[in-house]
Scaffold this active site. Sequence first.
Site, short mmCIF file in Angstrom:
data_model
loop_
_atom_site.label_atom_id
_atom_site.label_comp_id
_atom_site.label_asym_id
_atom_site.label_seq_id
_atom_site.Cartn_x
_atom_site.Cartn_y
_atom_site.Cartn_z
N HIS A 150 -0.58 -6.78 21.79
CA HIS A 150 -1.45 -7.58 22.66
C HIS A 150 -1.03 -7.44 24.11
CE1 HIS A 150 -3.89 -10.87 24.14
NE2 HIS A 150 -2.81 -11.48 24.59
N ARG A 159 -3.41 -3.66 34.60
CA ARG A 159 -2.37 -2.90 35.32
C ARG A 159 -2.19 -1.55 34.64
NH1 ARG A 159 -0.04 -7.61 33.97
NH2 ARG A 159 1.20 -6.49 32.42
N GLU A 217 -3.47 -16.96 16.93
CA GLU A 217 -2.03 -17.23 16.99
C GLU A 217 -1.57 -18.03 15.79
OE1 GLU A 217 -0.36 -18.60 20.64
OE2 GLU A 217 -2.00 -17.84 21.89
N ASP A 249 -5.59 -20.43 20.88
CA ASP A 249 -5.34 -20.72 22.29
C ASP A 249 -6.55 -20.25 23.09
OD1 ASP A 249 -4.06 -21.35 24.68
OD2 ASP A 249 -3.14 -19.37 24.83
N GLN A 256 -8.58 -17.28 34.47
CA GLN A 256 -7.21 -16.79 34.33
C GLN A 256 -6.91 -15.65 35.30
OE1 GLN A 256 -6.35 -15.51 30.34
NE2 GLN A 256 -4.19 -15.13 30.72
N LYS A 269 -6.30 -22.29 30.46
CA LYS A 269 -5.73 -22.50 29.13
C LYS A 269 -5.65 -23.97 28.71
CE LYS A 269 -4.04 -18.22 28.15
NZ LYS A 269 -4.15 -17.49 26.87
N THR A 273 -6.82 -26.45 22.82
CA THR A 273 -6.05 -25.62 21.89
C THR A 273 -6.28 -26.19 20.50
OG1 THR A 273 -4.34 -25.17 23.55
CG2 THR A 273 -3.77 -24.74 21.25
#
Length: 448
Positions: A150, A159, A217, A249, A256, A269, A273
């Site tokens: 991930h 990036r 998750e 999540d 973000q 975030k 949840t």
Amino acid sequence: MLNETHDPRCGSWIASANQPHSDFPLQNLPFGVFRRVGASETFRCGIAIGDQILDLTAAIASGALQATVADAEGFAAASAALTCAATLNALMQAGARACSALRLTLCRALRSDSVQRRALEGCLIPQSQAQMALPARIGDYTDFYASIYHATAVGRLFRPEQPLLPNYRWLPVGYHGRSSSIGVSPQWFHRPAGQTRPDEAPAPPMRASGRLDFELELGVFIGPGNAAGTAIGIGEAESHIFGLCLLNDWSARDLQAWEAQPLGPFLSKNFATTISPWIVTLEALAPFRLPWHRAAEEPQPLPYLDAPALRGAGAIDIELEVALQTESMRREGVAPERITRSNFRHCYWNIAQLIAHHTINGCNLCAGDLLGSGTQSGPLPEEAGSLLELTYAGKQPLRLASGETRSFLQDGDSVTLRGWCARAGAARIGFGEASGGVLAAHAGRFAA
């Protein structure tokens, strides 16, 4: 260690627990908190067994559990008394021995040859008639980033010149989340709003998120904590774990992207949840432990993150999947469609390492604290644990069997996480479901 509670030959006098694909056979016995739907009664602790819940408060009051106590000290009976509360925090704090003794007592009381059947039959409530609550008072919540697949896939999107930052291979990366917005499945929430920064915009507009996502998750509930200023060693870390659950999540990717530098996620975030209502103990997962290893060409963990026991059985073979249901699918009676599947064994950092690193600076964990594993993506593209990865940041939308497409979640969409362990010679252990869905954003909070 395996014991009689893991024996796959044992069945229960509760017939639904003996079904081959039941999440909750006799060998599981996960803990949760519930009350009857529509009742004004207080929430209380129970265990899932087949399609039923054993009301632990009622079972203790019946006296039936006393007859099955295995040890001379009555340790199991004392452990059972800790469940006469609206949360599991007291049992969590009592530690692995208390939980193990109670599981053994419950296993003996519920197996097919139990003489306690008559006394306990009146302590059962169908899961379909139960309202679930958060299983613990969650004081703190920390979310990690334990899947290198991930981390690399997401890093490559933002990036490409350096997908994985230098620290990732040396320490479990994490951030402190918001415990007050953790909800139990099913959790429906309004689409969050916040600042975004489209490339062409001279100033960041305030608007509802247009890139809402899920994250597949596992959650880790802490058992006994540690005193401030002390550290939990890698060799004892698992004795501080009460059990595992599923965790979604939810993430607003456009919020973000704008806010995360330099301190990490915030509004993207903390709005919701979702966790599954049942906590599966580490003991129940013992038949599914696997060796954990770090490839020879990778940096090896520093000594405080390494141990022979961790290498021998630090991974857990947990199958994970995500299903999506759109509003139109729900309206037409179409079942949720599975869109991805992965496995917890792919973790670069395991749960013992998360705890050892979390406390190495003297940070004190408390019973009922929750850790998130981070998105559990596998090595293959179809094993991605988020829409961000599955759709390549929205550039390659998913096409559903209904003919609809999704780059990110739309209003009315619901997402269901499922998890289970299965292998030959062991009873199947399931986690139930963690489901939630998206409501339209509140009007008036931002400019149209």
